[in-house]
Scaffold this active site. Structure first.
Site, PDB file in Angstrom:
ATOM      1  CG  HIS A  65      -2.813  -2.467   9.627  1.00 34.19           C
ATOM      2  ND1 HIS A  65      -2.757  -1.676   8.497  1.00 34.19           N
ATOM      3  CD2 HIS A  65      -2.059  -3.559   9.347  1.00 34.19           C
ATOM      4  CE1 HIS A  65      -1.983  -2.250   7.589  1.00 34.19           C
ATOM      5  NE2 HIS A  65      -1.550  -3.405   8.076  1.00 34.19           N
ATOM      6  CB  CYS A  87      -4.418  -1.343   5.691  1.00 34.68           C
ATOM      7  SG  CYS A  87      -5.477  -0.553   6.933  1.00 34.68           S
ATOM      8  CD  GLN A 135      -1.158   0.020   3.719  1.00 38.79           C
ATOM      9  OE1 GLN A 135      -1.573  -1.091   4.060  1.00 38.79           O
ATOM     10  NE2 GLN A 135      -1.499   1.127   4.348  1.00 38.79           N
ATOM     11  CG  ASN A 138       0.920  -6.001   6.852  1.00 38.76           C
ATOM     12  OD1 ASN A 138       0.084  -5.199   6.453  1.00 38.76           O
ATOM     13  ND2 ASN A 138       1.627  -5.792   7.947  1.00 38.76           N
TER      14      ASN A 138
END
Length: 450
Positions: A370, A74, A68, A392
Site C-alpha cells: 500500500h 493507492c 480510492q 490515506n
C-alpha cells in the site's frame, strides 16, 4: 487403527496436545475471547493505543481526504495527493483534487502495451515456465510504483478531477480488470500461436497495434474519453479567482502543478543478503511506459529513510511512501503500531515474532502492499520521530478523521519505500542511484505493486 508412519500426526500426539492446551488458563481465556470477537480485537492493547495520542510537531496541511473506494489505485492517489499539495499551498486553496480516473486510463493502456511486448519478447519461453506464467498472472492490475506514475504524468500530464470524474468502473475496477485481463490473455495466446507459425517480430508488433486499439476502446467504454482540453476556475480561501482559462493536460501540469518530478527519487530499504545498501536496484520486466524502461530504487538503511522523510516534511513537503499496511494494524482507529496488538502473548508463542524484517521479505511474509502520504511527525526531546501522521486514501470516515498514524517502531518494521527530492540525498547517494542497477527477478518482493 493401522500403524501410521512416523511422518503422520498420530491420535496420541493430538490428544496430548489438546490436554496440554486445556491445562493452561491463558489458553482457555484466549480461546473464549478470540472465538467471540476475533484475533486482533482480542489482542488489542489499550495502553499501546493510548501511547499514540494525537499531536504533531511537524505537519503539512493537506486538502480534503480522498477515497480510492473499491480499487487498487493507492499509488496514484498518494502520488496525486503529493502533487496537489503544491497547488493548494501556492494558490492558497481550501482544497483541491486531481483526477484519478485520468492516469488510470493511461496506466491500463500502457500496461497493456508493456504486457504484449513482454509476451512477444518471451515467445520462445515455455508456456508453463515460471517467467511466462508470472507475466500471465496479473498483466494489468491496479497496483503501481512511483516511477510508473512519473512516467504517466510526464507523457500525459494531469487534469483536475472535474475534467475527468470517477465512473462506476474507476470506483470499482474489478469488472473492468477482469475483462481486460481476459482479453489480454487471449492476445497472448494468439501472439504465441502466430510466433509458432513463423511470424516475425515485426509482424507480431503490428498485430499488437491492432490489439491495443481494442484495449483503448474497452477503456473508453469503462472510463470515458480523456479530455484533450478543459476549462479551469479555481478560487482561493478568500473567494478570489486565482486560476482560470483553458488548458491541455500538459499545460496544466507545467503551469499550475509546477512540480519537477524528475527530481523525486525512490528510496527503499531492504536488508536482505542479495540487496546491498547504497546500491541502485531495478526489477526485471517491471514498468508501464515502454520508452521509459524499468523502475529504479536506491537501497538505504531504514534509519536513513526516516531522516530523508523527516527532512522533506520539515520543509513543508509531503512524502510518498510504501509499506505493508495490514501488519499490526488497528484499522478502526487508523493505527499502525507493533505495541498495540499482543498477538504472541495471545497465542503463547512467537507468531508475529517468528521472523525478522529481512526474513519476512525472503520468506514471502511481507512486501509493499500500500502507498500513502506522510504529512506529519511527532518528535521526542532529541528531535527524533516517535509518531508519524499519514494521509490515506480511504475516505474521510476512515481512521482518525480520515488519516492514520504509525509509530516509529512500526516504521522500522514495515515501511519499505519513501520518495524524496534529490536535494536531500548526499552526492554519494545520488551517484549510487545513477549507477548501473542490480537487476532483481520479476517476482522479487521489491517488485510488488502498491
Amino acid at each position: 487403527m493401522p500403524h501410521l508412519p512416523e511422518t503422520s500426526v498420530t491420535p496420541e500426539q493430538e490428544a496430548a496436545w489438546a490436554e496440554r492446551f486445556g491445562r493452561d488458563r491463558a489458553n482457555l481465556v484466549a480461546k473464549n475471547a478470540v472465538s467471540s470477537v476475533g484475533i486482533r480485537a482480542a489482542a488489542r492493547v489499550p495502553e499501546g493505543v493510548a501511547e499514540s495520542a494525537l499531536g504533531f510537531d511537524v505537519e503539512v496541511p493537506q486538502g480534503d481526504r480522498t477515497d480510492q473506494q473499491r480499487s487498487g489505485r493507492c499509488w496514484m492517489f498518494a502520488s496525486l495527493n503529493t502533487l496537489r499539495q503544491h497547488v493548494i499551498a501556492r494558490l492558497n486553496l481550501k482544497t483541491f483534487e486531481l483526477s484519478q480516473a485520468y492516469p488510470l486510463f493511461y496506466d491500463k493502456l500502457e500496461k497493456s502495451n508493456w504486457f504484449l511486448l513482454n509476451v512477444i519478447d518471451t515467445v520462445g519461453e515455455p508456456l508453463d515456465g515460471r517467467l511466462v506464467q508470472y507475466l500471465l498472472q496479473d498483466p494489468v492490475g491496479d497496483g503501481g510504483q512511483w516511477d510508473m506514475f512519473r512516467s504517466l504524468i510526464e507523457k500525459y500530464g494531469v487534469v483536475p478531477k472535474e475534467a475527468m470524474p470517477e465512473t462506476a468502473c474507476s470506483r470499482n475496477t474489478r469488472e473492468m480488470d477482469k475483462y481486460l485481463t481476459r482479453y489480454l490473455r487471449g492476445c497472448a495466446c494468439r501472439l504465441r500461436g502466430r510466433a509458432a507459425e513463423g511470424a516475425t517480430r515485426e509482424e507480431l508488433l503490428q498485430i499488437r497495434t491492432t490489439m491495443l486499439a481494442d484495449v483503448r476502446s474497452l477503456l473508453a467504454t469503462c472510463l470515458g474519453e480523456p479530455p484533450r482540453t478543459f476549462e479551469v476556475r479555481l478560487r482561493d480561501k478568500d473567494d478570489n479567482l486565482v486560476c482560470h482559462g483553458s488548458f491541455t493536460p500538459h499545460d496544466f501540469f507545467a503551469d499550475v502543478v509546477q512540480v519537477d518530478v524528475k527530481r523525486l527519487i525512490s528510496c527503499v530499504s531492504a536488508n536482505t543478503a542479495d540487496k546491498p545498501f547504497n546500491r541502485s536496484l531495478t526489477v526485471s520486466r517491471l514498468g508501464n511506459v515502454a520508452e521509459d524502461g524499468q523502475v529504479r530504487y536506491l537501497n538505504l538503511p531504514i534509519e536513513r529513510l526516516k531522516e530523508l522523510a523527516l527532512a522533506q516534511l520539515t520543509d513543508g513537503r509531503p512524502v510518498w511512501f510504501g509499506c505493508d499496511v495490514d501488519q499490526s494494524y488497528v484499522r478502526d482507529e487508523g493505527l499502525m503500531a507493533t505495541e498495540c496488538l499482543a498477538i504472541d502473548q495471545l497465542f503463547g508463542f512467537a507468531v508475529e515474532g517468528c521472523l525478522d524484517r529481512a526474513e519476512r521479505l525472503d520468506y514471502g511474509e511481507s512486501a509493499m502492499t500500500h502507498a500513502m502520504v506522510l504529512e506529519g511527525a511527532r518528535l521526542d526531546e532529541d528531535g527524533k520521530p516517535v509518531l508519524w501522521k499519514v494521509e490515506n486514501s480511504w475516505g474521510k470516515d476512515h481512521g482518525r478523521d480520515g488519516f492514520d498514524t504509525i509509530t516509529d517502531d512500526w516504521f522500522d518494521q514495515y515501511v519499505y519505500q519513501v520518495v524524496v527530492d534529490e536535494a536531500y540525498l548526499t552526492p554519494e547517494e545520488l551517484a549510487a542511484y545513477r549507477s548501473d542497477p542490480i537487476e532483481l527477478a520479476p517476482w522479487d518482493p521489491l517488485g510488488s505493486l502498491a
